[in-house]
Design an enzyme around this catalytic site. Structure first.
Site, mmCIF file in Angstrom:
data_model
loop_
_atom_site.group_PDB
_atom_site.id
_atom_site.type_symbol
_atom_site.label_atom_id
_atom_site.label_comp_id
_atom_site.label_asym_id
_atom_site.label_seq_id
_atom_site.Cartn_x
_atom_site.Cartn_y
_atom_site.Cartn_z
ATOM 1 N N CYS A 75 -21.633 -5.481 -11.989
ATOM 2 C CA CYS A 75 -20.207 -5.172 -11.952
ATOM 3 C C CYS A 75 -19.757 -5.269 -10.503
ATOM 4 O O CYS A 75 -20.321 -4.597 -9.633
ATOM 5 C CB CYS A 75 -19.973 -3.761 -12.492
ATOM 6 S SG CYS A 75 -18.275 -3.158 -12.345
ATOM 7 N N CYS A 185 -15.707 -11.171 -10.784
ATOM 8 C CA CYS A 185 -15.785 -10.150 -11.830
ATOM 9 C C CYS A 185 -16.646 -10.730 -12.931
ATOM 10 O O CYS A 185 -16.462 -11.898 -13.308
ATOM 11 C CB CYS A 185 -14.395 -9.798 -12.362
ATOM 12 S SG CYS A 185 -14.419 -8.660 -13.778
#
Length: 271
Positions: A75, A185
């Protein structure tokens, strides 16, 4: 001392990190994997840095406590918020998603103009901008694309609405004439076809998922913890802190038959 038979722990704020898990499975098919999607608290992008750090370290504590041999922060928001804390806190290698993608982008660019897209938390943290600082002759344009995650989490990765959104987000990158774009992302690889369409075929897309998996291979090889080929068949455990059924429906798009089932995480286990 960790065993080569121990699993690799992977976590994300939701399903996006499954792009990293998928890449690890593809590159290291013999490895056991334990994946936690923090859907009960995610997405992390709109949260404050202290909130992200607290959630991420709670999951890291859980995975390390279960004996993983390496921890993958799949992440970007969590990598930017807690990487230093995690590396000081845990006695296992911690692999993050930012630096591997930066290295690849620097190697790929032809004109030195590199774009980065990510959540608001990732972009405002300046984690990518700082990571690129050591690279000479590069010009970085970073743009937050907060609504991309919402579309991916709803399973919407094509169509006029999301394409229009992408064209609006990416217009500053086109004006900057970037020739390389980091998908900052782990949700964004699911939109790579649409992003490529909006940016044009001459722009190279760099997936943090693929580059992070390569880093996991490098780290496990370096410390001699690759799982032996003659070990029992690999097992993959997928868990969600939120609704496991909703997670399963979305996760199947990332992993297909590799997914199996998704187990719920009781809140008392991660605190």
């Amino acid at each position: 001392m960790n065993s080569p038979l121990a699993p690799v722990g992977v976590f994300d704020s939701g399903v996006g990190g499954l792009t990293v898990a998928r890449a690890i499975i593809d590159q290291l098919p013999d490895e056991d994997i334990v994946y936690v999607g923090d859907t009960g608290n995610g997405p992390y992008g709109p949260l404050t840095i202290p909130e992200i750090r607290a959630h991420a370290l709670a999951i890291g504590d859980d995975l390390v406590g279960r004996g993983v041999k390496a921890l993958v922060i799949a992440c970007n928001s969590a990598s930017s918020a807690c990487l230093r804390d995690a590396r000081e806190r845990y006695q296992v290698p911690v692999v993050e998603v930012i630096l591997p993608a930066v290295r690849r982008a620097v190697a790929a660019t032809r004109n030195g103009r590199i774009g980065v897209i990510g959540t608001r938390a990732t972009i405002t943290s300046h984690a990518y901008q700082d990571a690129f600082a050591a690279a000479r002759d590069t010009e970085i344009t970073a743009v937050a694309c907060p609504r991309f995650v919402d579309f991916v989490e709803r399973g919407v990765t094509s169509g006029r609405q999301v394409l229009g959104l992408a064209q609006g987000y990416l217009e500053p990158l086109q004006r900057a004439e970037v020739d390389t774009l980091v998908l900052g992302c782990t949700h964004y690889p699911l939109l790579s076809g649409l992003i490529q369409l909006a940016m044009g075929e001459n722009v190279t897309l760099v997936s943090s998922a693929e580059e992070t998996a390569k880093e996991v291979v490098r780290v496990l090889t370096e410390i001699d913890l690759l799982r032996p080929h003659d070990a029992p068949p690999a097992t993959r455990i997928f868990e969600a802190t939120g609704d496991p059924e909703a997670f399963t429906k979305l996760a199947a798009r990332f992993l297909g038959p590799v997914l199996g089932g998704v187990q719920p995480v009781h809140p008392s286990r991660i605190h």
